[in-house]
Write an enzyme that holds these catalytic residues in place. Structure first.
Site, PDB file in Angstrom:
ATOM      1  N   THR A 275       0.846  -1.194   0.000  1.00  0.00           N
ATOM      2  CA  THR A 275       0.000   0.000   0.000  1.00  0.00           C
ATOM      3  C   THR A 275       0.884   1.248   0.000  1.00  0.00           C
ATOM      4  O   THR A 275       1.794   1.364   0.837  1.00  0.00           O
ATOM      5  CB  THR A 275      -0.920  -0.009   1.243  1.00  0.00           C
ATOM      6  OG1 THR A 275      -1.740  -1.181   1.181  1.00  0.00           O
ATOM      7  CG2 THR A 275      -1.799   1.224   1.300  1.00  0.00           C
TER       8      THR A 275
ATOM      9  N   GLU B 158      -3.996  -7.422   5.598  1.00  0.00           N
ATOM     10  CA  GLU B 158      -3.597  -7.416   7.017  1.00  0.00           C
ATOM     11  C   GLU B 158      -4.039  -8.701   7.746  1.00  0.00           C
ATOM     12  O   GLU B 158      -4.402  -8.685   8.920  1.00  0.00           O
ATOM     13  CB  GLU B 158      -4.075  -6.132   7.716  1.00  0.00           C
ATOM     14  CG  GLU B 158      -3.439  -4.916   7.046  1.00  0.00           C
ATOM     15  CD  GLU B 158      -3.163  -3.731   7.930  1.00  0.00           C
ATOM     16  OE1 GLU B 158      -3.243  -3.875   9.151  1.00  0.00           O
ATOM     17  OE2 GLU B 158      -2.839  -2.670   7.375  1.00  0.00           O
TER      18      GLU B 158
HETATM   19  N1  CAA Z   1       3.121 -10.270  18.582  1.00  0.00           N
HETATM   20  C1  CAA Z   1       4.406 -10.506  18.927  1.00  0.00           C
HETATM   21  N2  CAA Z   1       5.064 -11.650  18.590  1.00  0.00           N
HETATM   22  C2  CAA Z   1       4.386 -12.566  17.865  1.00  0.00           C
HETATM   23  C3  CAA Z   1       3.053 -12.375  17.477  1.00  0.00           C
HETATM   24  C4  CAA Z   1       2.410 -11.179  17.882  1.00  0.00           C
HETATM   25  N3  CAA Z   1       1.150 -10.946  17.547  1.00  0.00           N
HETATM   26  N4  CAA Z   1       2.654 -13.461  16.779  1.00  0.00           N
HETATM   27  C5  CAA Z   1       3.699 -14.299  16.736  1.00  0.00           C
HETATM   28  N5  CAA Z   1       4.743 -13.756  17.389  1.00  0.00           N
HETATM   29  C6  CAA Z   1       6.052 -14.360  17.629  1.00  0.00           C
HETATM   30  C7  CAA Z   1       5.900 -15.696  18.337  1.00  0.00           C
HETATM   31  O1  CAA Z   1       5.827 -15.528  19.743  1.00  0.00           O
HETATM   32  C8  CAA Z   1       7.132 -16.443  17.900  1.00  0.00           C
HETATM   33  O2  CAA Z   1       8.241 -16.030  18.644  1.00  0.00           O
HETATM   34  P1  CAA Z   1       8.924 -17.062  19.718  1.00  0.00           P
HETATM   35  O3  CAA Z   1       9.379 -18.216  18.884  1.00  0.00           O
HETATM   36  O4  CAA Z   1      10.029 -16.254  20.313  1.00  0.00           O
HETATM   37  O5  CAA Z   1       7.839 -17.419  20.687  1.00  0.00           O
HETATM   38  C9  CAA Z   1       7.362 -15.913  16.485  1.00  0.00           C
HETATM   39  O6  CAA Z   1       6.687 -14.660  16.379  1.00  0.00           O
HETATM   40  C10 CAA Z   1       6.814 -16.857  15.443  1.00  0.00           C
HETATM   41  O7  CAA Z   1       5.443 -17.031  15.721  1.00  0.00           O
HETATM   42  P2  CAA Z   1       4.566 -18.193  15.103  1.00  0.00           P
HETATM   43  O8  CAA Z   1       5.284 -19.489  15.267  1.00  0.00           O
HETATM   44  O9  CAA Z   1       3.185 -18.063  15.660  1.00  0.00           O
HETATM   45  O10 CAA Z   1       4.592 -17.800  13.568  1.00  0.00           O
HETATM   46  P3  CAA Z   1       3.897 -18.475  12.335  1.00  0.00           P
HETATM   47  O11 CAA Z   1       4.907 -18.643  11.267  1.00  0.00           O
HETATM   48  O12 CAA Z   1       3.109 -19.685  12.770  1.00  0.00           O
HETATM   49  O13 CAA Z   1       2.910 -17.312  11.799  1.00  0.00           O
HETATM   50  C11 CAA Z   1       0.870 -16.066  11.618  1.00  0.00           C
HETATM   51  C12 CAA Z   1       1.933 -16.717  12.526  1.00  0.00           C
HETATM   52  C13 CAA Z   1      -0.125 -15.504  12.595  1.00  0.00           C
HETATM   53  C14 CAA Z   1       0.208 -17.037  10.683  1.00  0.00           C
HETATM   54  C15 CAA Z   1       1.554 -14.928  10.809  1.00  0.00           C
HETATM   55  O14 CAA Z   1       2.392 -15.456   9.800  1.00  0.00           O
HETATM   56  C16 CAA Z   1       0.551 -13.989  10.188  1.00  0.00           C
HETATM   57  O15 CAA Z   1      -0.008 -13.112  10.849  1.00  0.00           O
HETATM   58  N6  CAA Z   1       0.318 -14.119   8.856  1.00  0.00           N
HETATM   59  C17 CAA Z   1      -0.483 -13.155   8.144  1.00  0.00           C
HETATM   60  C18 CAA Z   1       0.390 -12.087   7.564  1.00  0.00           C
HETATM   61  C19 CAA Z   1      -0.363 -10.836   7.285  1.00  0.00           C
HETATM   62  O16 CAA Z   1      -1.253 -10.432   8.024  1.00  0.00           O
HETATM   63  N7  CAA Z   1       0.035 -10.152   6.211  1.00  0.00           N
HETATM   64  C20 CAA Z   1      -0.558  -8.885   5.894  1.00  0.00           C
HETATM   65  C21 CAA Z   1       0.369  -8.136   5.026  1.00  0.00           C
HETATM   66  S1  CAA Z   1       0.434  -6.442   5.333  1.00  0.00           S
HETATM   67  C22 CAA Z   1      -0.889  -5.713   4.621  1.00  0.00           C
HETATM   68  O17 CAA Z   1      -1.809  -6.314   4.154  1.00  0.00           O
HETATM   69  C23 CAA Z   1      -0.804  -4.249   4.772  1.00  0.00           C
HETATM   70  C24 CAA Z   1      -1.371  -3.395   3.716  1.00  0.00           C
HETATM   71  O18 CAA Z   1      -0.637  -2.838   2.955  1.00  0.00           O
HETATM   72  C25 CAA Z   1      -2.829  -3.063   3.744  1.00  0.00           C
END
Ligand code: CAA
Length: 377
Positions: free
Chosen positions: A158, A359
């Site tokens: 964006t 997002e």
């Molecule tokens: N806050 C802080 N830390 C976090 C967190 C959070 N919300 N979520 C995960 N973490 C940390 C975890 O604690 C972990 O750390 P530790 O190993 O130290 O505990 C690390 O991150 C990895 O976490 P996960 O194992 O849970 O990660 P995952 O690979 O399973 O992925 C997911 C988690 C929620 C699926 C993530 O990949 C996700 O949110 N995916 C969606 C991505 C997304 O929203 N993209 C949007 C793009 S931006 C956009 O659209 C903007 C625009 O321009 C409009």
């Protein structure tokens, strides 16, 4: 428990509505038709103090908090959803800089994001092969002396062609998964940084969405945001807050469509007297009110400094799904008139569609919620 907005929040909401009606609505349809970035609107949002609402005043923001931000985004989205997403991502980038940046980084970027010296801030996480599975991103940032050399492609960014600063997530340790990701504040004027494809979109056509190409972009060490290896956490935390923004945006678009449908039905006794029309309006009004409460709950928790990731995902999931249903119901109330590109409901239906996708898709929100509820077992 107080479900009424404070007088200060009510006043801010009224001011945002006035700005939206005066400065955004009159040209929203034209900008959408021409797919033109809303420059005048961004200036108006800067003048109103809406571009850095979350960053504290000590960092150059307005420090108004997440509830205030949610109320404003909804009002802006009711009039011009494209301006709302432009504003949302700029606020999200400033919020991340305020949370993880040092004083120099804050001083360098937040005032320029606030007053639209930068047209926007951009958030560069997604890649052609890494959308929902964000940790699998391939962009690299390899340390070379006091600099990092960045390579990779980012997509669906964006305002990527308008940003004064781009928050780029890249791997400083490509073998280390999520823990190998670091975050960088990249100057788009850097050598090797270029804007690729401009996306043609169904909705939010006045918001620009582009691919970014990084070819041996040298970034000074002092532009790294936070320590090495915490880039994924920075991105996830930014998205937690961002999801409150998108939930708020969806509520605004949904309410806008519903209000148009109510006005249309009220002027046609054959429609307002029909139970099938009444039920559509009732369901949309009920789900949007429930969505707004979920969004405000997540925003309140964020403002109180409490964990809010689960609540933000619930709010984003429910608000974006409800707003899609509300916009569809509004179009059905209008019948064939709802298909008219001149009618705001036609634009609302197109604009709201992506809210369940960007997002974090609805499926990703369910994953975050499910992990959280199971963890509490
Ligand atoms: N806050 C802080 N830390 C976090 C967190 C959070 N919300 N979520 C995960 N973490 C940390 C975890 O604690 C972990 O750390 P530790 O190993 O130290 O505990 C690390 O991150 C990895 O976490 P996960 O194992 O849970 O990660 P995952 O690979 O399973 O992925 C997911 C988690 C929620 C699926 C993530 O990949 C996700 O949110 N995916 C969606 C991505 C997304 O929203 N993209 C949007 C793009 S931006 C956009 O659209 C903007 C625009 O321009 C409009």
């Amino acid at each position: 428990m107080d479900l009424e907005l404070s007088p200060a929040h009510q006043a801010l909401q009224a001011r945002a509505r006035a700005v939206a009606e005066a400065e955004l609505r009159p040209r929203a349809a034209e900008h959408d038709r021409l797919a033109r970035f809303p420059e005048a609107q961004v200036r108006a949002l800067a003048k109103a103090g809406f571009l850095q609402m979350l960053a504290p005043t000590s960092a150059g923001g307005a420090g108004l908090g997440s509830v205030a931000y949610s109320l404003v985004i909804s009002e802006i989205a009711k009039a011009c959803p494209s301006s709302a997403v432009t504003m949302a991502v700029t606020n999200m980038v400033g919020d991340a800089i305020a949370a993880f940046g040092n004083q120099t980084q804050q001083d360098q970027h937040i005032p320029k994001l606030a007053d639209a010296t930068y047209w926007a801030g951009s958030f560069a996480l997604s890649e052609p092969g890494a959308g929902s599975d964000a940790a699998s991103l391939k962009a690299t940032a390899i340390k070379k002396g006091d600099r990092y050399v960045l390579n990779g492609n980012k997509c669906w960014i964006t305002s990527g062609d308008r940003a004064g600063v781009v928050l780029v997530m890249a791997k400083t340790d490509p073998a280390a998964g999520a823990k190998g990701i670091s975050a960088f504040l990249v100057d788009p004027n850097s050598r090797g940084f270029s804007v690729g494809r401009h996306e043609e979109k169904l909705g939010l056509r006045a918001s620009s969405t582009v691919t970014l190409v990084l070819e041996d972009v040298e970034v000074p060490e002092e532009c790294r945001l936070g320590p090495e290896g915490i880039g994924f956490k920075i991105a996830m935390r930014a998205l937690d807050g961002g999801r409150i923004g998108i939930g708020s945006q969806a509520c605004g678009v949904g309410y806008g469509a519903l209000e148009a449908a109510i006005a249309y039905a009220a002027a046609r006794p054959d429609l307002s007297g029909s139970q099938s029309i009444q039920w559509k309006l009732a369901d949309a009004a009920t789900t949007l009110d429930a969505a707004r409460l979920l969004v405000l709950r997540a925003a309140t928790k964020k403002d109180l400094g409490l964990p809010f990731a689960r609540e933000a995902s619930m709010a984003k999931l429910f608000a974006t799904e409800s707003a899609n249903q509300a916009a569809l119901a509004a179009m059905e109330v209008l019948g064939a008139d709802g298909l008219d590109p001149q009618h705001p409901v036609e634009r609302a239906l197109r604009d709201v569609r992506v809210t369940t996708i960007y997002e974090g898709t609805s499926e990703i929100q369910r994953l975050v919620i499910a992990r959280s509820v199971l963890a509490s077992a």
